[in-house]
Design an enzyme around this catalytic site. Structure first.
Site, PDB file in Angstrom:
ATOM      1  N   PHE A 151     -17.534  46.074  55.010  1.00 44.85           N
ATOM      2  CA  PHE A 151     -18.185  46.739  53.898  1.00 44.85           C
ATOM      3  C   PHE A 151     -17.536  46.459  52.549  1.00 44.85           C
ATOM      4  O   PHE A 151     -17.958  46.951  51.529  1.00 44.85           O
ATOM      5  CB  PHE A 151     -18.215  48.249  54.129  1.00 44.85           C
ATOM      6  N   GLY A 152     -16.480  45.728  52.543  1.00 41.38           N
ATOM      7  CA  GLY A 152     -15.867  45.444  51.258  1.00 41.38           C
ATOM      8  C   GLY A 152     -14.374  45.282  51.400  1.00 41.38           C
ATOM      9  O   GLY A 152     -13.831  45.264  52.497  1.00 41.38           O
ATOM     10  N   ASP A 170     -16.927  54.299  65.322  1.00 41.53           N
ATOM     11  CA  ASP A 170     -16.354  52.985  64.998  1.00 41.53           C
ATOM     12  C   ASP A 170     -14.832  53.039  65.160  1.00 41.53           C
ATOM     13  O   ASP A 170     -14.073  52.583  64.311  1.00 41.53           O
ATOM     14  CB  ASP A 170     -16.732  52.584  63.580  1.00 41.53           C
ATOM     15  N   LYS A 223     -11.076  51.488  48.359  1.00 41.82           N
ATOM     16  CA  LYS A 223     -12.024  50.696  49.153  1.00 41.82           C
ATOM     17  C   LYS A 223     -13.215  50.404  48.260  1.00 41.82           C
ATOM     18  O   LYS A 223     -13.954  51.295  47.878  1.00 41.82           O
ATOM     19  CB  LYS A 223     -12.439  51.500  50.376  1.00 41.82           C
ATOM     20  N   GLY A 246      -6.730  44.676  52.660  1.00 37.83           N
ATOM     21  CA  GLY A 246      -7.596  44.638  53.822  1.00 37.83           C
ATOM     22  C   GLY A 246      -8.993  44.241  53.435  1.00 37.83           C
ATOM     23  O   GLY A 246      -9.380  44.300  52.270  1.00 37.83           O
ATOM     24  N   GLY A 283     -12.958  44.597  55.145  1.00 41.70           N
ATOM     25  CA  GLY A 283     -13.808  45.030  56.244  1.00 41.70           C
ATOM     26  C   GLY A 283     -15.207  44.514  56.023  1.00 41.70           C
ATOM     27  O   GLY A 283     -15.469  43.781  55.072  1.00 41.70           O
ATOM     28  N   VAL A 301     -10.317  46.210  50.457  1.00 41.85           N
ATOM     29  CA  VAL A 301      -9.463  47.361  50.189  1.00 41.85           C
ATOM     30  C   VAL A 301      -8.255  46.891  49.378  1.00 41.85           C
ATOM     31  O   VAL A 301      -7.613  45.906  49.721  1.00 41.85           O
ATOM     32  CB  VAL A 301      -8.982  48.009  51.500  1.00 41.85           C
TER      33      VAL A 301
END
Ligand SMILES: *[C@@H]1O[C@H](CO)[C@@H](O)[C@H](O)[C@H]1NC(C)=O
Ligand SMILES: *[C@@H]1O[C@H](CO)[C@@H](O)[C@H](O)[C@H]1NC(C)=O
Ligand SMILES: *[C@@H]1O[C@H](CO)[C@@H](O)[C@H](O)[C@H]1NC(C)=O
Length: 669
Positions: A515-516, A629, A532, A511, A513, A518
């Protein structure tokens, strides 16, 4: 006796008449012979393979009105895998395929030959053409003792599709090459610019996708185990055979997954390779992967010459040691195509040496020489002796490594490629001064190593300790504070996470996102984790990271994802979660095919679970938390499709006495 024969014949005739009248809408035949032809008019016959997998007949692709003779999947008639008269379309529906003079011939309405199999051997006494279950359309002797001996076969003349069992490569006796060529467009099957072929240089093969003369993708050379730029996981679904003997040199894909029903590799008109699969329970093709896999490091020479592409790198492209960007300007704005040049030209002087670039896809086979008998040591000596040699490597990774490759030109299309057990290293020649600076740095490093080691592990512990303290301070004064409110979160070593995720290998990525990224990983204990990894340039700073750790470490509920630990080391900030095998909810809601997979009961179960998790967050937990969120991609699903709320980077804690709060920042969903 005679009567009995006649009776049998009569019954058989009646039966077959009944059978065929049942199927009258689709007139199928099993063979094509001089007296049984395939027509696009009248009965509009087609030829079907014995297990009903493939069908051969006339079709019009896309919006085209032209008629072509081709093979398609019987279950998916729009998926054409082979076309006979690609460059010579029929303009009307009067085509006919028949066997004439030992050849397959395609005739148009004026009975002129539009296409033919062009077999010169005049061996066919009673030739018969049939479609095999592999999708191979073959012409063979009716009475042939050897059923695998073909006078002609479509597998020798691939169109844009590589089926299992097809050879991609060379007949060494005749120099005949079998390779894939793309269609011009979805409406026009004539030969386009895209090719997918086996390129063999100095006996070292690799597969290359090109558009015209421009390379788009290559697999890297065969290193005895795999193509050096291909990862192992693919091999679970099919096997790549590389065959080299006195007659043939080719690669072939073999299906190793009996359940993947049908699958094939197709080259699109724009020069993209796609491996498509149709599960027997689904109605549509799914893309298993594309070639190139990503538009970055997998794309041919993404970083330009003498640079290495690291998909997890920041920046993604870096010059090799001893090299500097050809255009600093270009490099600054993160476009890389011009690549890198040597800081100082090599002088072929005494004292020059090599630096190892570990675990890479070796450079493309330009200006390269090879010797399969040399060891790595001999290769190094040979490279050092030759003034033109710029880099060397083992060509074969089996049995501890053997063979020698020496490059004398630019090094093109290198990427990091950590594949456990079969890593391939590249050794780059460096000038005297560059070698000297490395050995100086090594000396310094040795001195510092003890100090820095204690400092980094200290930092990791210190960071967490600091939060524990802040946490306590923040909560100080609250009544009823008990001991179990202490942060009790395990910290992981960076090395552990690196090992678990195969050095953040792109194949482990599950994954991405804001923010970074995964990554899926497996600890040495066998436990599966999701790591993550916050990217340094992501919006999520230390602030959000701390927030997430603080919030989630305090929460325990079966509808919240469990945080197993964290790692803060150097620049790295990583959160380690339990791994959720069924991905996130958005995969099911927004994917038109998947959303029908889950029964209504499961949908309801998921909704209730989310509500329970929210109730806990808002009301029942010790902290009162607003997630801020909440969206499909933040609802993860475990083995039993039990939903787990995740991603607390933006969550906000309410104090007990707060009934209302205002936020100045716009965040989340
Ligand atoms: C059939 O093919 C011949 C030879 O290519 C061509 O001259 C003729 O015009 C074609 N007939 C039709 C009806 O397309
Ligand atoms: C048929 O085959 C011969 C020899 O293999 C070749 O020279 C000729 O060009 C071919 N003809 C066509 C129409 O492909
Ligand atoms: C579909 O695949 C399963 C195995 O996953 C197999 O048992 C079943 O027979 C297949 N069904 C058909 C119609 O081929």
């Amino acid at each position: 006796m005679e009567d009995l024969h006649f009776l049998t014949f009569l019954i058989a005739s009646v039966l077959s008449f009944l059978l065929f009248s049942q199927l009258s809408c689709a007139a199928h035949i099993e063979t094509i012979t001089p007296i049984q032809s395939l027509t696009d008019y009248g009965d509009k016959t087609t030829l079907i393979s014995p297990s009903q997998a493939f069908e051969l007949g006339f079709f019009s692709p896309g919006k085209s009105k032209n008629r072509y003779l081709g093979i398609w999947y019987k279950r998916k008639p729009e998926t054409v895998v082979w076309v006979a008269n690609r460059n010579d379309p029929l303009t009307d529906s009067n085509g006919e395929l028949t066997v004439h003079d030992g050849n397959l011939v395609l005739l148009n309405s004026t009975r002129s030959i539009v296409w033919y199999s062009n077999v010169s051997r005049n061996v066919a006494n009673s030739p018969v053409a049939l479609l095999l279950d592999s999708g191979n359309f073959v012409l063979r002797e009716q009475e042939s003792a050897n059923r695998d001996e073909f006078i002609w076969q479509s597998f020798d003349y691939p169109s844009d599709t590589l089926l299992f069992g097809m050879k991609l490569g060379w007949d060494l006796n005749t120099g005949f090459e079998r390779y894939i060529t793309s269609w011009k467009s979805a409406d026009d099957p004539s030969v386009g610019d895209g090719t997918y072929r086996l390129s063999v240089i100095d006996g070292l093969p690799q597969c290359v996708i090109s558009m015209g003369l421009e390379r788009k993708f290559r697999t890297g050379i065969w290193n005895g185990v795999r193509f050096s730029g291909m990862k192992a996981p693919f091999l679970k679904v099919y096997k790549i055979l590389y065959v080299f003997n006195e007659n043939d040199e080719y690669i072939m894909f073999e299906n190793t997954d009996p359940y993947s029903a049908i699958s094939f590799i197709k080259l699109s008109p724009s020069g993209f390779g796609e491996h498509l699969v149709l599960q027997n329970s689904s109605t549509d093709w799914a893309i298993m992967y594309t070639l190139p896999l990503d538009p970055l490091c997998e794309s041919y020479s993404y970083c330009g010459a003498n640079a290495i592409c690291t998909i997890t790198g920041n920046p993604i492209c870096e010059c090799l040691r001893g090299f500097t960007p050809r255009s600093q300007e270009e490099w600054r704005v993160l476009t890389w195509s011009k690549g890198c040049v040597r800081k100082k030209p090599l002088a072929c002087a005494k004292g020059e040496g090599f630096v190892k670039v570990a675990a890479v896809k070796l450079p493309d086979m330009f200006e390269v020489s090879s010797d399969k008998s040399m060891s790595l040591k001999e290769c190094q000596e040979a490279c050092l002796k030759s003034c033109s040699c710029k880099a060397y490597a083992n060509s074969d990774v089996t049995k501890g490594g053997s063979g020698c490759l020496m490059w004398s030109g630019d090094l093109i299309d290198i990427r990091d490629m950590p594949v456990k057990g079969s890593e391939q290293d590249l050794y780059i020649r460096l000038s005297v001064s560059e070698i000297k600076s490395i050995s100086d740095a090594n000396k310094r490093k040795k001195r510092n190593i003890v100090f820095s080691a204690s400092l980094t592990s200290g930092a990791c512990l210190f960071g967490v300790a600091l939060w524990c303290i802040t946490w306590k301070l923040r909560n100080r004064g609250k009544a009823g504070k008990t001991k179990d409110e202490d942060l009790d979160l395990p910290t992981f070593d960076l090395a552990t996470i690196v090992a678990a995720t195969n050095n953040f290998s792109p194949t482990n990525m599950i994954g991405a996102g804001g923010f970074g990224l995964v990554y899926k990983g497996m600890l040495c204990t066998g436990q599966e984790i999701a790591a993550k990894r916050l990217s340094n340039n992501s919006g999520q700073g230390l602030e959000e990271f701390k927030n997430e750790v603080e919030v989630i470490a305090k929460l325990q509920h079966r509808n919240l994802v469990a945080l197993l630990g964290c790692c803060i080391q150097n620049e790295e900030r990583i959160l380690i979660y339990e791994f959720m095998p069924n991905k996130s909810l958005d995969c099911y809601i927004f994917d038109g095919k998947r959303c029908t997979i889950l029964p209504w009961k499961t949908h309801f179960y998921i909704v209730k679970g989310i509500a329970r998790g929210l109730l806990y967050l808002h009301q029942d937990s010790k902290l009162q938390i607003v997630h801020r969120d909440l969206k499909g991609s933040n609802i993860l699903l475990d083995n039993n499709f039990s939903p787990k709320i995740s991603d607390f980077g933006l969550a906000r804690i309410f104090r007990d006495d707060e009934k209302e709060s205002r936020t100045k920042r716009v965040v989340g969903t």
